[in-house]
Design a protein around this motif. Structure first.
Motif, PDB file in Angstrom:
ATOM      1  N   ILE A 198       0.785  -1.148   0.019  1.00  0.00           N
ATOM      2  CA  ILE A 198       0.108  -0.039   0.090  1.00  0.00           C
ATOM      3  C   ILE A 198       0.906   1.312   0.143  1.00  0.00           C
ATOM      4  N   THR A 199       0.605   2.013  -0.953  1.00  0.00           N
ATOM      5  CA  THR A 199       1.515   3.177  -1.159  1.00  0.00           C
ATOM      6  C   THR A 199       0.535   4.645  -0.807  1.00  0.00           C
ATOM      7  N   ARG A 200      -0.786   4.141  -1.258  1.00  0.00           N
ATOM      8  CA  ARG A 200      -1.969   5.526  -0.900  1.00  0.00           C
ATOM      9  C   ARG A 200      -3.036   5.118  -0.169  1.00  0.00           C
ATOM     10  N   PRO A 201      -2.969   5.009   1.215  1.00  0.00           N
ATOM     11  CA  PRO A 201      -3.709   4.292   2.037  1.00  0.00           C
ATOM     12  C   PRO A 201      -5.307   4.923   1.820  1.00  0.00           C
ATOM     13  N   THR A 202      -5.205   6.190   1.715  1.00  0.00           N
ATOM     14  CA  THR A 202      -6.603   7.003   1.666  1.00  0.00           C
ATOM     15  C   THR A 202      -7.241   6.565   0.112  1.00  0.00           C
ATOM     16  N   GLU A 203      -6.526   5.845  -0.770  1.00  0.00           N
ATOM     17  CA  GLU A 203      -7.112   5.512  -2.050  1.00  0.00           C
ATOM     18  C   GLU A 203      -7.034   4.129  -2.280  1.00  0.00           C
ATOM     19  N   THR A 204      -7.055   3.387  -1.276  1.00  0.00           N
ATOM     20  CA  THR A 204      -6.873   1.803  -1.178  1.00  0.00           C
ATOM     21  C   THR A 204      -7.829   1.075  -0.774  1.00  0.00           C
ATOM     22  N   VAL A 205      -8.461   0.169  -1.540  1.00  0.00           N
ATOM     23  CA  VAL A 205      -9.385  -0.739  -1.122  1.00  0.00           C
ATOM     24  C   VAL A 205      -8.941  -2.187  -0.925  1.00  0.00           C
ATOM     25  N   VAL A 206      -8.870  -2.845   0.020  1.00  0.00           N
ATOM     26  CA  VAL A 206      -8.356  -4.123   0.252  1.00  0.00           C
ATOM     27  C   VAL A 206      -9.580  -4.947   0.620  1.00  0.00           C
ATOM     28  N   VAL A 207      -9.438  -6.243  -0.307  1.00  0.00           N
ATOM     29  CA  VAL A 207     -10.766  -7.008  -0.389  1.00  0.00           C
ATOM     30  C   VAL A 207     -10.079  -8.560   0.051  1.00  0.00           C
ATOM     31  N   LEU A 208     -10.414  -8.854   1.564  1.00  0.00           N
ATOM     32  CA  LEU A 208     -10.004 -10.130   1.845  1.00  0.00           C
ATOM     33  C   LEU A 208     -11.128 -11.248   1.568  1.00  0.00           C
ATOM     34  N   ILE A 209     -10.882 -12.019   0.940  1.00  0.00           N
ATOM     35  CA  ILE A 209     -11.780 -13.354   0.769  1.00  0.00           C
ATOM     36  C   ILE A 209     -11.369 -14.461   1.525  1.00  0.00           C
ATOM     37  N   SER A 210     -11.994 -14.917   2.540  1.00  0.00           N
ATOM     38  CA  SER A 210     -11.623 -16.009   3.225  1.00  0.00           C
ATOM     39  C   SER A 210     -12.599 -16.302   4.254  1.00  0.00           C
ATOM     40  N   ASP A 211     -12.620 -17.635   4.599  1.00  0.00           N
ATOM     41  CA  ASP A 211     -13.562 -18.062   5.848  1.00  0.00           C
ATOM     42  C   ASP A 211     -13.029 -17.690   7.069  1.00  0.00           C
ATOM     43  N   LEU A 212     -11.806 -17.192   7.268  1.00  0.00           N
ATOM     44  CA  LEU A 212     -11.380 -16.657   8.402  1.00  0.00           C
ATOM     45  C   LEU A 212     -11.043 -17.824   9.479  1.00  0.00           C
ATOM     46  N   TYR A 213     -10.778 -19.137   9.010  1.00  0.00           N
ATOM     47  CA  TYR A 213     -10.301 -20.040   9.942  1.00  0.00           C
ATOM     48  C   TYR A 213      -8.603 -19.813   9.914  1.00  0.00           C
ATOM     49  N   GLU A 214      -8.107 -19.049  10.875  1.00  0.00           N
ATOM     50  CA  GLU A 214      -7.075 -18.554  10.957  1.00  0.00           C
ATOM     51  C   GLU A 214      -5.860 -19.674  11.536  1.00  0.00           C
ATOM     52  N   GLY A 215      -4.810 -19.813  10.752  1.00  0.00           N
ATOM     53  CA  GLY A 215      -3.699 -20.673  11.367  1.00  0.00           C
ATOM     54  C   GLY A 215      -2.529 -19.986  11.747  1.00  0.00           C
ATOM     55  N   GLY A 216      -2.673 -18.550  11.645  1.00  0.00           N
ATOM     56  CA  GLY A 216      -1.488 -17.441  11.983  1.00  0.00           C
ATOM     57  C   GLY A 216      -1.929 -17.107  13.601  1.00  0.00           C
ATOM     58  N   ILE A 217      -1.487 -15.780  13.499  1.00  0.00           N
ATOM     59  CA  ILE A 217      -1.601 -15.234  14.881  1.00  0.00           C
ATOM     60  C   ILE A 217      -2.708 -14.094  14.900  1.00  0.00           C
ATOM     61  N   ARG A 218      -3.956 -14.559  15.232  1.00  0.00           N
ATOM     62  CA  ARG A 218      -5.209 -13.763  15.280  1.00  0.00           C
ATOM     63  C   ARG A 218      -4.931 -12.260  15.811  1.00  0.00           C
ATOM     64  N   GLY A 219      -4.573 -12.311  16.868  1.00  0.00           N
ATOM     65  CA  GLY A 219      -4.128 -11.056  17.763  1.00  0.00           C
ATOM     66  C   GLY A 219      -3.654  -9.966  16.716  1.00  0.00           C
ATOM     67  N   GLU A 220      -2.354 -10.584  15.912  1.00  0.00           N
ATOM     68  CA  GLU A 220      -1.575  -9.588  15.210  1.00  0.00           C
ATOM     69  C   GLU A 220      -2.381  -9.120  13.827  1.00  0.00           C
ATOM     70  N   LEU A 221      -3.196 -10.081  13.401  1.00  0.00           N
ATOM     71  CA  LEU A 221      -3.982  -9.869  12.484  1.00  0.00           C
ATOM     72  C   LEU A 221      -5.004  -8.573  12.594  1.00  0.00           C
ATOM     73  N   LEU A 222      -5.756  -8.841  13.784  1.00  0.00           N
ATOM     74  CA  LEU A 222      -6.514  -7.553  14.117  1.00  0.00           C
ATOM     75  C   LEU A 222      -5.962  -6.401  14.318  1.00  0.00           C
ATOM     76  N   LYS A 223      -4.953  -6.258  14.867  1.00  0.00           N
ATOM     77  CA  LYS A 223      -4.067  -5.023  15.024  1.00  0.00           C
ATOM     78  C   LYS A 223      -3.493  -4.564  13.765  1.00  0.00           C
ATOM     79  N   ARG A 224      -3.186  -5.432  12.794  1.00  0.00           N
ATOM     80  CA  ARG A 224      -2.670  -5.043  11.509  1.00  0.00           C
ATOM     81  C   ARG A 224      -4.051  -4.066  10.790  1.00  0.00           C
ATOM     82  N   VAL A 225      -5.152  -4.879  10.849  1.00  0.00           N
ATOM     83  CA  VAL A 225      -6.480  -4.373  10.187  1.00  0.00           C
ATOM     84  C   VAL A 225      -6.684  -3.092  10.771  1.00  0.00           C
TER      85      VAL A 225
END
Length: 372
Positions: free
Chosen positions: A280-307
């Protein structure tokens, strides 16, 4: 419908001579009954693992004789699931006999490298046919809807009267309100622009390639190609399981994208979103579309902080639990609720609704979220 026809239909549904209907089938109905029995009979496995590819290919041809295309596709799907036919689909004669649809493509891409060399060209023909059907169905409306959204999202300082965005203009000039006259004196007019050739918005499609997301991967690949064809959008396509692969260079050809996908394996959503964030280089002009059933195998807390950080920077973040016509998906409800609380709504989306969702995200207005 008379009683005889009603009993005949029940006999075909129940599938047995001793089913209590007292109906004896004859003529065309005998073949129809045998065709149904292959998938829905008492021993549905007998025609599966031990069946030959030519035999199954003949059955795929037979069902076309008795049923319309929409029913044929359902029966194919049931046969794949109930009879264990996925491996046989790697055979050229099977692919040539099958009725191409989204679910068949999902099965093919799930086979991946298991498809033998002699069948790869047949597989690409099937995938290409489905992709072209979807593009014809979806492309025109998607381009028209998003072009309108891009036009309206562009602000103009000196708009023509018909191009004035009155809601934004009033909000921007509330400080000039004259109580005695009951009106405002606008110092600045805000209007709808007209999208030119320059890039107006950046779009990142981040697609979960776990096995349950097969139909969504097919539709997302087609939509990715449509978005990439619009000069006002800069579109990236990223797929992930426990690894992250950027398929943007292949985005213009959904067939290449689909054969670059490896369905199955684990899931690390946080890692995928971290990669998207890095692009991302232009946050206010960016749309991120995550397509997932959200069954996370990574770090859930980190994901929420990142979003949350991306949202705070001005990124429009949308979570689609599915992008398909398959009905209500299975998904991690806790994860979906947490993302929704962050202002990143999580919901299932049909292909017909997707253009409207993207248009709303581009215009930064409430998303057309369907009722649960």
């Amino acid at each position: 419908m008379d009683d005889a026809e009603r009993l005949r239909r029940w006999r075909l549904v129940l599938g047995g001579a001793d089913d209590g209907t007292g109906v004896t089938l004859g003529g065309r109905d005998v073949g129809l009954d045998r065709t149904l029995d292959v998938v829905y009979g008492e021993d549905t496995r007998r025609a599966g693992r031990g069946g030959s590819a030519p035999g199954v290919a003949r059955w795929l041809g037979d069902i076309r004789t008795y049923f319309p295309t929409s029913v044929v596709q359902v029966m194919q799907r049931d046969a794949i699931n109930r009879l264990g036919l996925a491996t046989l689909l790697a055979e050229p004669e099977m692919l040539e006999a099958a009725e191409p649809d989204v679910h068949l493509v999902g099965t093919l891409i799930s086979l991946g490298r298991a498809i033998p060399e002699r069948s790869k060209e047949s597989a690409r023909v099937v995938v290409r046919k489905v992709v072209e059907q979807l593009e014809r169905k979806l492309a025109s409306r998607t381009r028209a809807t998003l072009t309108g959204a891009l036009d309206r999202s562009a602000k103009v300082r000196r708009p023509r009267h018909q191009d004035i965005d009155w809601n934004r203009t009033i909000r921007a000039n509330l400080h000039t309100y004259l109580p005695d006259h009951g009106t405002i004196v606008p110092e600045r007019l805000i209007g709808y622009g007209r999208a030119g050739q320059s890039v107006k918005k950046d779009v990142i499609l981040c697609i979960d390639q776990s096995g349950s997301m097969a139909s969504s991967v097919v539709y997302a690949s087609v939509f990715g190609a449509v978005l990439a064809s619009m000069r006002s959008l800069n579109t990236r396509l990223v797929v992930f399981d426990t690894n992250v692969v950027d398929l943007t260079e292949e985005i213009e050809d959904p067939v290449d994208v689909l054969f670059g996908v490896q369905l199955g394996g684990g899931t690390d959503i946080n890692r995928a979103v971290a990669y998207c964030e890095s692009q991302i280089t232009r946050p206010t002009e960016t749309v991120v579309v995550l397509i997932s059933d959200l069954y996370e195998g990574g770090i859930r807390g980190e994901l929420l902080k990142r979003v949350a950080a991306m949202k705070a920077a001005g990124v429009e973040f949308v979570t689609l639990l599915a992008l398909s016509d398959d009905g209500a998906p299975a998904y991690d409800r806790g994860h979906a609720a947490a993302l929704t609380e962050l202002g990143a709504p999580a919901f299932a989306c049909t292909p017909d609704l997707f253009p409207d969702v993207m248009a709303a995200a581009i215009e930064r207005r409430p998303l057309p979220i369907p009722e649960p």
